[in-house]
Design a protein around this motif. Structure first.
Motif, PDB file in Angstrom:
ATOM      1  N   GLN A 131       0.812  -1.218   0.000  1.00 42.95           N
ATOM      2  CA  GLN A 131       0.000   0.000   0.000  1.00 42.95           C
ATOM      3  C   GLN A 131       0.847   1.271   0.000  1.00 42.95           C
ATOM      4  OE1 GLN A 131      -0.874   2.403   2.663  1.00 42.95           O
ATOM      5  NE2 GLN A 131       0.894   1.732   3.839  1.00 42.95           N
ATOM      6  N   PHE A 132       2.151   1.140   0.247  1.00 39.82           N
ATOM      7  CA  PHE A 132       3.015   2.325   0.248  1.00 39.82           C
ATOM      8  C   PHE A 132       3.289   2.852  -1.163  1.00 39.82           C
ATOM      9  CE2 PHE A 132       4.553   0.358   4.318  1.00 39.82           C
ATOM     10  CZ  PHE A 132       4.123   1.365   5.155  1.00 39.82           C
ATOM     11  N   LEU A 133       3.236   1.961  -2.166  1.00 36.43           N
ATOM     12  CA  LEU A 133       3.645   2.328  -3.533  1.00 36.43           C
ATOM     13  C   LEU A 133       2.714   1.721  -4.573  1.00 36.43           C
ATOM     14  CD1 LEU A 133       7.517   1.733  -3.496  1.00 36.43           C
ATOM     15  CD2 LEU A 133       6.408   3.900  -4.039  1.00 36.43           C
ATOM     16  N   PRO A 134       2.487   2.411  -5.712  1.00 30.15           N
ATOM     17  CA  PRO A 134       1.795   1.772  -6.839  1.00 30.15           C
ATOM     18  C   PRO A 134       2.741   0.815  -7.535  1.00 30.15           C
ATOM     19  CG  PRO A 134       2.409   4.022  -7.413  1.00 30.15           C
ATOM     20  CD  PRO A 134       2.793   3.835  -5.983  1.00 30.15           C
ATOM     21  N   LEU A 135       2.419  -0.467  -7.503  1.00 27.95           N
ATOM     22  CA  LEU A 135       3.299  -1.500  -8.039  1.00 27.95           C
ATOM     23  C   LEU A 135       2.698  -2.123  -9.292  1.00 27.95           C
ATOM     24  CD1 LEU A 135       4.177  -3.214  -4.651  1.00 27.95           C
ATOM     25  CD2 LEU A 135       5.666  -1.716  -5.987  1.00 27.95           C
ATOM     26  N   PRO A 136       3.543  -2.541 -10.236  1.00 26.21           N
ATOM     27  CA  PRO A 136       3.039  -3.155 -11.473  1.00 26.21           C
ATOM     28  C   PRO A 136       2.162  -4.367 -11.189  1.00 26.21           C
ATOM     29  CG  PRO A 136       5.394  -2.693 -11.641  1.00 26.21           C
ATOM     30  CD  PRO A 136       5.018  -2.458 -10.217  1.00 26.21           C
ATOM     31  N   ARG A 137       1.082  -4.487 -11.912  1.00 26.04           N
ATOM     32  CA  ARG A 137       0.163  -5.627 -11.882  1.00 26.04           C
ATOM     33  C   ARG A 137      -0.659  -5.712 -10.594  1.00 26.04           C
ATOM     34  NH1 ARG A 137       3.371 -10.351 -11.729  1.00 26.04           N
ATOM     35  NH2 ARG A 137       1.601 -11.575 -12.441  1.00 26.04           N
ATOM     36  N   ALA A 138      -0.464  -4.753  -9.679  1.00 25.74           N
ATOM     37  CA  ALA A 138      -1.091  -4.850  -8.360  1.00 25.74           C
ATOM     38  C   ALA A 138      -2.311  -3.942  -8.227  1.00 25.74           C
ATOM     39  CB  ALA A 138      -0.066  -4.529  -7.282  1.00 25.74           C
ATOM     40  N   GLU A 139      -2.972  -3.646  -9.349  1.00 24.60           N
ATOM     41  CA  GLU A 139      -4.130  -2.755  -9.300  1.00 24.60           C
ATOM     42  C   GLU A 139      -5.175  -3.256  -8.297  1.00 24.60           C
ATOM     43  OE1 GLU A 139      -2.273  -2.075 -13.331  1.00 24.60           O
ATOM     44  OE2 GLU A 139      -2.692  -3.815 -12.046  1.00 24.60           O
ATOM     45  N   ALA A 235       9.397   1.628 -11.876  1.00 32.15           N
ATOM     46  CA  ALA A 235       8.409   0.561 -11.818  1.00 32.15           C
ATOM     47  C   ALA A 235       8.238  -0.145 -13.151  1.00 32.15           C
ATOM     48  CB  ALA A 235       7.062   1.104 -11.335  1.00 32.15           C
ATOM     49  N   LEU A 236       8.372   0.617 -14.243  1.00 32.01           N
ATOM     50  CA  LEU A 236       8.249   0.013 -15.587  1.00 32.01           C
ATOM     51  C   LEU A 236       9.321  -1.044 -15.837  1.00 32.01           C
ATOM     52  CD1 LEU A 236       7.288   3.146 -17.710  1.00 32.01           C
ATOM     53  CD2 LEU A 236       5.890   1.085 -17.364  1.00 32.01           C
TER      54      LEU A 236
END
Length: 239
Positions: A131-139, A235-236
Motif C-alpha cells: 500500500q506504500f507504492l503503486p506497483l506493477p500488476r497490483a491494481e 516501476a516500468l
C-alpha cells in the motif's frame, strides 16, 4: 484465560499466529475456509477452536458467530492476491474477487465482531507494504490493501471513545502459499514464524502500525517520496 480470534487461520501467517497464541495459553478461535487444514491445526493444541466459514458470506458469518465469547484481541488476517496481467483488457471479475476477499470480508467481520471486543481490547487488520507504492500488476491487490490501511486508521479514531484500540499491519514479503506463486524477486522475505513474531511483538507494545522487516519498509517509504514520474520509470523496469 485471554481470548483471540484469528481469520485466515488455515495457512500462512494466520496459522503461525494461531500456533503462537495457543502455545501462549490463549483460547484461540481459528477461522478459515479449509476445513481439513483447520482440523489438523486443532489437533495441535486443545486451546484451539476451529471454525470453518466463508467470510465473504455475511449470513454464514453471522450464523457461526452466535455462540462466540468476548475477545481481548481480534486479528483480521484473511486475504487473497491476484494480479492484473492485461491492463487494457481489465479483468473486473478478478478485481471484484480480490476486493471481496480482502475488503468486504473485513467489513463483514467488523459488522459482526466489533461488539465482541472487550473494553480496552484490540483489533488488528493485516494490510500490506504494497500500500506504500503503486506497483506493477497490483491494481487489485494494492487497492484492496490501501483500503484496509485507510479503514484501520479511521477506525482507530472512531473506536477510541469506545475503548477499542486498532493496529494495522504492513508486512513485507512472507513465504506463504500466496507468495509461492510469485515469479519475481522478493527481497528480505520472511518465514511465517518470523512474521507472526513481529506481529505479536508489535501488538504487545500497543503499536498503531506494525511494519516489518524494518530495512525493507524503510526502502519502500523512501521510494514513496520519489517524484511520481521517476518512480513510474523505475516501476516500468519491473514488468
Amino acid at each position: 484465560m485471554k481470548t483471540v480470534l484469528i481469520t485466515g487461520a488455515s495457512s500462512g501467517i494466520g496459522k503461525a499466529l494461531v500456533q503462537y497464541y495457543a502455545n501462549a495459553n490463549y483460547q484461540v478461535f481459528a477461522f478459515g475456509r479449509d476445513t481439513a487444514r483447520l482440523e489438523q491445526l486443532k489437533q495441535l493444541n486443545t486451546n484451539i477452536t476451529a471454525v470453518s466459514c466463508d467470510l465473504t458470506d455475511l449470513s454464514q458469518l453471522q450464523q457461526v458467530s452466535t455462540t462466540l465469547p468476548m475477545f481481548d484481541l481480534i486479528i483480521l488476517n484473511a486475504g487473497n492476491c491476484e494480479y492484473i496481467d492485461d491492463p487494457v483488457n481489465f479483468d473486473a471479475a478478478l478485481f471484484q474477487r480480490v476486493m471481496a476477499a480482502n475488503v468486504q470480508s473485513v467489513a463483514n467481520c467488523l459488522s459482526v465482531w466489533l461488539k465482541k471486543i472487550k473494553p480496552y481490547g484490540r483489533l488488528a487488520i493485516n494490510s500490506s507494504s504494497a500500500q506504500f507504492l503503486p506497483l506493477p500488476r497490483a491494481e487489485a491487490y494494492g487497492a484492496s490493501k490501501a483500503a484496509l490501511t485507510y479503514l484501520a486508521r479511521t477506525l482507530r479514531i472512531d473506536l477510541q471513545p469506545h475503548n477499542i484500540f486498532v493496529s494495522v499491519i504492513h508486512p513485507g514479503f512472507v513465504a506463504t502459499p500466496l507468495t509461492a506463486k510469485n515469479t519475481f524477486a522478493m527481497p528480505s522475505i520472511l518465514t511465517t514464524e518470523q512474521a507472526a513474531l513481529a506481529i505479536v511483538k508489535g501488538l504487545n507494545k500497543g503499536k498503531d502500525e506494525i511494519n516489518f522487516p524494518p530495512v525493507f519498509i524503510a526502502i519502500m517509504k523512501f521510494l514513496a517520496f520519489l517524484p511520481r514520474p521517476l518512480w513510474r520509470k523505475l516501476a516500468l523496469r519491473m514488468l
